[in-house]
Design a protein around this motif. Structure first.
Motif, mmCIF file in Angstrom:
data_model
loop_
_atom_site.group_PDB
_atom_site.id
_atom_site.type_symbol
_atom_site.label_atom_id
_atom_site.label_comp_id
_atom_site.label_asym_id
_atom_site.label_seq_id
_atom_site.Cartn_x
_atom_site.Cartn_y
_atom_site.Cartn_z
ATOM 1 N N GLN A 183 37.279 -19.931 68.895
ATOM 2 C CA GLN A 183 37.912 -18.684 68.478
ATOM 3 C C GLN A 183 38.298 -18.683 66.995
ATOM 4 O OE1 GLN A 183 39.158 -20.179 71.574
ATOM 5 N NE2 GLN A 183 37.624 -18.884 72.523
ATOM 6 N N LYS A 184 38.477 -19.881 66.414
ATOM 7 C CA LYS A 184 39.024 -19.968 65.056
ATOM 8 C C LYS A 184 37.992 -20.283 63.974
ATOM 9 C CE LYS A 184 43.601 -21.199 66.684
ATOM 10 N NZ LYS A 184 44.649 -22.197 66.745
ATOM 11 N N ALA A 185 36.904 -20.917 64.327
ATOM 12 C CA ALA A 185 35.881 -21.284 63.333
ATOM 13 C C ALA A 185 35.077 -20.042 62.935
ATOM 14 C CB ALA A 185 34.950 -22.348 63.922
ATOM 15 N N PRO A 186 34.419 -20.101 61.781
ATOM 16 C CA PRO A 186 33.557 -18.975 61.395
ATOM 17 C C PRO A 186 32.516 -18.684 62.485
ATOM 18 C CG PRO A 186 33.826 -20.498 59.570
ATOM 19 C CD PRO A 186 34.451 -21.143 60.768
ATOM 20 N N ILE A 187 32.266 -17.413 62.718
ATOM 21 C CA ILE A 187 31.357 -16.979 63.792
ATOM 22 C C ILE A 187 30.007 -17.678 63.693
ATOM 23 C CG2 ILE A 187 30.052 -14.988 64.646
ATOM 24 C CD1 ILE A 187 32.529 -13.287 63.946
ATOM 25 N N GLU A 188 29.511 -17.822 62.471
ATOM 26 C CA GLU A 188 28.222 -18.468 62.235
ATOM 27 C C GLU A 188 28.211 -19.897 62.792
ATOM 28 O OE1 GLU A 188 25.503 -17.644 58.419
ATOM 29 O OE2 GLU A 188 27.343 -18.773 58.018
ATOM 30 N N MET A 189 29.269 -20.657 62.519
ATOM 31 C CA MET A 189 29.349 -22.044 62.997
ATOM 32 C C MET A 189 29.453 -22.090 64.514
ATOM 33 S SD MET A 189 31.727 -24.128 60.370
ATOM 34 C CE MET A 189 31.103 -24.665 58.798
ATOM 35 N N VAL A 190 30.212 -21.191 65.087
ATOM 36 C CA VAL A 190 30.345 -21.142 66.548
ATOM 37 C C VAL A 190 28.982 -20.843 67.178
ATOM 38 C CG1 VAL A 190 31.403 -19.925 68.494
ATOM 39 C CG2 VAL A 190 32.775 -20.486 66.470
ATOM 40 N N ARG A 191 28.248 -19.918 66.586
ATOM 41 C CA ARG A 191 26.914 -19.577 67.110
ATOM 42 C C ARG A 191 25.982 -20.785 67.042
ATOM 43 N NH1 ARG A 191 22.669 -17.948 64.401
ATOM 44 N NH2 ARG A 191 23.896 -17.290 62.614
ATOM 45 N N TRP A 192 26.000 -21.497 65.908
ATOM 46 C CA TRP A 192 25.155 -22.694 65.784
ATOM 47 C C TRP A 192 25.512 -23.710 66.861
ATOM 48 C CZ3 TRP A 192 26.540 -23.058 59.947
ATOM 49 C CH2 TRP A 192 25.789 -22.119 59.218
ATOM 50 N N ALA A 193 26.809 -23.867 67.116
ATOM 51 C CA ALA A 193 27.273 -24.888 68.064
ATOM 52 C C ALA A 193 27.029 -24.497 69.515
ATOM 53 C CB ALA A 193 28.764 -25.160 67.853
ATOM 54 N N THR A 194 27.041 -23.220 69.813
ATOM 55 C CA THR A 194 26.984 -22.812 71.221
ATOM 56 C C THR A 194 25.662 -22.195 71.644
ATOM 57 O OG1 THR A 194 27.980 -20.656 70.685
ATOM 58 C CG2 THR A 194 29.483 -22.448 71.332
ATOM 59 N N GLN A 195 24.861 -21.718 70.694
ATOM 60 C CA GLN A 195 23.651 -20.992 71.078
ATOM 61 C C GLN A 195 22.352 -21.534 70.499
ATOM 62 O OE1 GLN A 195 24.306 -16.883 70.054
ATOM 63 N NE2 GLN A 195 26.270 -16.821 71.102
ATOM 64 N N GLU A 196 22.421 -22.202 69.355
ATOM 65 C CA GLU A 196 21.197 -22.636 68.681
ATOM 66 C C GLU A 196 20.675 -23.957 69.236
ATOM 67 O OE1 GLU A 196 19.643 -20.810 66.146
ATOM 68 O OE2 GLU A 196 21.123 -19.255 66.580
ATOM 69 N N HIS A 197 19.364 -24.157 69.105
ATOM 70 C CA HIS A 197 18.722 -25.401 69.544
ATOM 71 C C HIS A 197 17.943 -26.007 68.383
ATOM 72 C CE1 HIS A 197 19.809 -24.761 73.706
ATOM 73 N NE2 HIS A 197 19.473 -23.486 73.535
ATOM 74 N N ALA A 198 17.916 -27.317 68.327
ATOM 75 C CA ALA A 198 17.201 -28.019 67.258
ATOM 76 C C ALA A 198 15.702 -27.784 67.377
ATOM 77 C CB ALA A 198 17.505 -29.509 67.331
ATOM 78 N N GLU A 199 15.055 -27.647 66.232
ATOM 79 C CA GLU A 199 13.608 -27.464 66.200
ATOM 80 C C GLU A 199 12.868 -28.794 66.199
ATOM 81 O OE1 GLU A 199 12.691 -24.913 62.915
ATOM 82 O OE2 GLU A 199 14.067 -23.356 63.614
ATOM 83 N N SER A 200 13.569 -29.874 65.820
ATOM 84 C CA SER A 200 12.974 -31.209 65.849
ATOM 85 C C SER A 200 14.061 -32.201 66.241
ATOM 86 C CB SER A 200 12.397 -31.576 64.477
ATOM 87 O OG SER A 200 13.426 -31.654 63.522
ATOM 88 N N LYS A 201 13.632 -33.388 66.651
ATOM 89 C CA LYS A 201 14.574 -34.388 67.145
ATOM 90 C C LYS A 201 15.587 -34.819 66.077
ATOM 91 C CE LYS A 201 14.813 -38.699 69.630
ATOM 92 N NZ LYS A 201 14.497 -40.068 69.544
ATOM 93 N N ASP A 202 15.152 -34.848 64.818
ATOM 94 C CA ASP A 202 16.042 -35.328 63.760
ATOM 95 C C ASP A 202 16.765 -34.211 63.005
ATOM 96 O OD1 ASP A 202 13.888 -34.321 62.325
ATOM 97 O OD2 ASP A 202 13.851 -35.988 60.901
ATOM 98 N N GLN A 203 16.639 -32.978 63.442
ATOM 99 C CA GLN A 203 17.286 -31.870 62.746
ATOM 100 C C GLN A 203 18.810 -31.928 62.907
ATOM 101 O OE1 GLN A 203 16.257 -27.903 64.069
ATOM 102 N NE2 GLN A 203 17.386 -26.935 62.401
ATOM 103 N N GLN A 204 19.497 -31.752 61.778
ATOM 104 C CA GLN A 204 20.957 -31.674 61.760
ATOM 105 C C GLN A 204 21.362 -30.578 60.783
ATOM 106 O OE1 GLN A 204 21.735 -35.693 60.323
ATOM 107 N NE2 GLN A 204 22.500 -36.306 62.336
ATOM 108 N N LEU A 205 22.507 -29.988 61.026
ATOM 109 C CA LEU A 205 23.080 -29.050 60.065
ATOM 110 C C LEU A 205 24.017 -29.840 59.162
ATOM 111 C CD1 LEU A 205 23.843 -25.981 62.349
ATOM 112 C CD2 LEU A 205 21.875 -26.355 60.849
ATOM 113 N N VAL A 206 23.719 -29.841 57.871
ATOM 114 C CA VAL A 206 24.499 -30.604 56.903
ATOM 115 C C VAL A 206 25.518 -29.658 56.261
ATOM 116 C CG1 VAL A 206 24.412 -31.984 54.787
ATOM 117 C CG2 VAL A 206 22.573 -32.163 56.485
ATOM 118 N N ILE A 207 26.769 -30.083 56.295
ATOM 119 C CA ILE A 207 27.876 -29.257 55.829
ATOM 120 C C ILE A 207 28.552 -29.890 54.613
ATOM 121 C CG2 ILE A 207 30.184 -28.391 56.487
ATOM 122 C CD1 ILE A 207 27.953 -27.024 58.021
#
Length: 152
Positions: free
Chosen positions: A43-67
């Motif tokens: 509820q508190k994090a930016p909507i974009e980050m919440v979407r990445w964490a709850t809805q998105e899937h990695a395109e490759s085994k080593d993919q990470q979101l770097v912050i």
């Protein structure tokens, strides 16, 4: 999932990170979100980050979101102190795959400037010949023993 739920399966405990001239980079993970925004991060994090964490899937085994999690004070990064929790998309024009790749790109960057492209068309530009010295100074000033986590 694109964003790790926990950090238990890592060979070395704790979050992965690297620091360049006071710019602190890490991987977006649920433990990171919880430490930044609390137990109710959904509820508190930016909507974009919440979407990445709850809805998105990695395109490759080593993919990470770097912050870019924070900016530690140094004259080389003056004006960038307000930046926090920004997605790193490219280093010197090369799209970032994961944290290790971002670190390698930054270390191997050739040219006068190190360009870090963040989400929303933000670009950080640092004089490449000053980055190494600034990094060492930041570590000493802030009492940080190493510029990267042991797993990198």
């Amino acid at each position: 999932p694109l964003v790790p739920v926990h950090l238990f399966d890592k060979p070395v405990p704790g979050p992965s990170y690297f620091i360049i001239a006071g710019l602190v980079f890490t991987v977006l993970s649920e433990p990171f979100l919880e430490s930044e925004f609390g137990a109710e991060w959904e509820q508190k994090a930016p909507i974009e980050m919440v979407r990445w964490a709850t809805q998105e899937h990695a395109e490759s085994k080593d993919q990470q979101l770097v912050i870019l999690s924070q900016v530690l004070a140094h004259e080389l990064t003056m004006g960038y102190e307000h930046l926090e929790n920004c997605l790193l998309e490219a280093v010197c024009g090369v799209p970032v795959r994961n944290l290790r790749h971002a670190m390698e790109l930054a270390e191997q960057c050739e040219g006068t400037y190190l360009r870090l492209n963040l989400r929303h068309n933000q670009v950080l530009i640092l004089r490449a010949d000053s980055v190494q010295k600034a990094s060492a100074e930041v570590l000493i000033k802030h009492g940080i023993p190493c510029d990267k986590s042991p797993d990198l």
